[in-house]
Design a protein around this motif. Sequence first.
Motif, mmCIF file in Angstrom:
data_model
loop_
_atom_site.group_PDB
_atom_site.id
_atom_site.type_symbol
_atom_site.label_atom_id
_atom_site.label_comp_id
_atom_site.label_asym_id
_atom_site.label_seq_id
_atom_site.Cartn_x
_atom_site.Cartn_y
_atom_site.Cartn_z
ATOM 1 N N GLY A 9 0.818 -1.202 0.000
ATOM 2 C CA GLY A 9 0.000 0.000 0.000
ATOM 3 C C GLY A 9 0.854 1.255 0.000
ATOM 4 O O GLY A 9 2.075 1.203 0.135
ATOM 5 N N ARG A 38 -11.856 -4.279 1.244
ATOM 6 C CA ARG A 38 -11.395 -2.935 1.560
ATOM 7 C C ARG A 38 -12.430 -2.222 2.421
ATOM 8 O O ARG A 38 -13.616 -2.542 2.371
ATOM 9 C CB ARG A 38 -11.108 -2.133 0.288
ATOM 10 C CG ARG A 38 -12.327 -1.809 -0.552
ATOM 11 C CD ARG A 38 -11.905 -1.108 -1.839
ATOM 12 N NE ARG A 38 -13.049 -0.774 -2.686
ATOM 13 C CZ ARG A 38 -12.939 -0.259 -3.905
ATOM 14 N NH1 ARG A 38 -11.735 -0.007 -4.431
ATOM 15 N NH2 ARG A 38 -14.015 0.015 -4.604
ATOM 16 N N ARG A 93 -8.461 0.972 3.376
ATOM 17 C CA ARG A 93 -7.546 -0.025 3.913
ATOM 18 C C ARG A 93 -7.932 -1.355 3.291
ATOM 19 O O ARG A 93 -9.117 -1.727 3.301
ATOM 20 C CB ARG A 93 -7.619 -0.086 5.433
ATOM 21 C CG ARG A 93 -6.501 -0.906 6.050
ATOM 22 C CD ARG A 93 -6.327 -0.632 7.508
ATOM 23 N NE ARG A 93 -5.154 -1.301 8.046
ATOM 24 C CZ ARG A 93 -3.919 -0.790 7.995
ATOM 25 N NH1 ARG A 93 -3.729 0.405 7.464
ATOM 26 N NH2 ARG A 93 -2.899 -1.467 8.498
ATOM 27 N N TYR A 94 -6.966 -2.046 2.747
ATOM 28 C CA TYR A 94 -7.191 -3.294 2.028
ATOM 29 C C TYR A 94 -6.744 -4.473 2.883
ATOM 30 O O TYR A 94 -5.626 -4.481 3.399
ATOM 31 C CB TYR A 94 -6.450 -3.280 0.693
ATOM 32 C CG TYR A 94 -7.124 -2.399 -0.338
ATOM 33 C CD1 TYR A 94 -7.079 -1.016 -0.225
ATOM 34 C CD2 TYR A 94 -7.826 -2.953 -1.394
ATOM 35 C CE1 TYR A 94 -7.724 -0.201 -1.147
ATOM 36 C CE2 TYR A 94 -8.467 -2.147 -2.328
ATOM 37 C CZ TYR A 94 -8.408 -0.780 -2.192
ATOM 38 O OH TYR A 94 -9.050 0.024 -3.120
ATOM 39 N N TYR A 95 -7.644 -5.447 2.963
ATOM 40 C CA TYR A 95 -7.428 -6.602 3.824
ATOM 41 C C TYR A 95 -7.412 -7.891 3.020
ATOM 42 O O TYR A 95 -8.233 -8.088 2.116
ATOM 43 C CB TYR A 95 -8.536 -6.708 4.865
ATOM 44 C CG TYR A 95 -8.608 -5.561 5.819
ATOM 45 C CD1 TYR A 95 -9.348 -4.423 5.530
ATOM 46 C CD2 TYR A 95 -7.925 -5.604 7.039
ATOM 47 C CE1 TYR A 95 -9.418 -3.355 6.413
ATOM 48 C CE2 TYR A 95 -7.990 -4.543 7.932
ATOM 49 C CZ TYR A 95 -8.739 -3.431 7.608
ATOM 50 O OH TYR A 95 -8.804 -2.388 8.480
ATOM 51 N N GLY A 106 -4.212 -5.508 7.264
ATOM 52 C CA GLY A 106 -4.525 -4.515 6.249
ATOM 53 C C GLY A 106 -3.346 -3.666 5.835
ATOM 54 O O GLY A 106 -2.351 -3.541 6.562
ATOM 55 N N THR A 107 -3.483 -3.077 4.658
ATOM 56 C CA THR A 107 -2.509 -2.119 4.156
ATOM 57 C C THR A 107 -3.281 -0.945 3.561
ATOM 58 O O THR A 107 -4.281 -1.124 2.871
ATOM 59 C CB THR A 107 -1.563 -2.771 3.120
ATOM 60 O OG1 THR A 107 -0.548 -1.849 2.747
ATOM 61 C CG2 THR A 107 -2.308 -3.240 1.883
ATOM 62 N N GLN A 108 -2.810 0.254 3.861
ATOM 63 C CA GLN A 108 -3.548 1.455 3.467
ATOM 64 C C GLN A 108 -3.175 1.874 2.044
ATOM 65 O O GLN A 108 -1.990 1.955 1.702
ATOM 66 C CB GLN A 108 -3.240 2.606 4.423
ATOM 67 C CG GLN A 108 -3.914 3.916 4.072
ATOM 68 C CD GLN A 108 -5.422 3.857 4.231
ATOM 69 O OE1 GLN A 108 -5.941 3.193 5.126
ATOM 70 N NE2 GLN A 108 -6.138 4.558 3.354
ATOM 71 N N THR A 110 -3.950 5.038 -0.509
ATOM 72 C CA THR A 110 -4.494 6.384 -0.639
ATOM 73 C C THR A 110 -4.237 6.870 -2.059
ATOM 74 O O THR A 110 -3.089 6.875 -2.518
ATOM 75 C CB THR A 110 -3.856 7.342 0.363
ATOM 76 O OG1 THR A 110 -4.064 6.857 1.694
ATOM 77 C CG2 THR A 110 -4.454 8.732 0.238
#
Length: 113
Positions: A9, A38, A93-95, A106-108, A110
């Motif tokens: 991310g 997400r 945020r992606y999970y 998760g990883t953000q 933007t």
Amino acid sequence: QVQLVESGGGLVQPGESLTLSCVASGFIFKIYDMSWYRQAPGKERELVATITSAGGTTNNADSARGRFIISRDNEKKMVYLQMNNVEPEDTARYYCHAYPYYWGQGTQVTVSS
């Protein structure tokens, strides 16, 4: 110990591409269907894409169809989400999820100019 660890991310500009990765450990990865979800601020968690243990894929989010590609490498115990032509609405945020039990932290992502 079961772990799902996402990475990849960051801050990207609209129209760019980004690939998220998730590495699994502590369970038999190859037999699990894997998904990316997400969650944007103030919104419910949304299923983005799924890949079955056999490799069949589904893009569940209307906004992801035609832009996101989910894939997996059972040897490396990894699942990926290639995000193309990202839009500000992809900010979330992606999970990573191993159905039905396991979640990553998760990883953000933007998307902003």
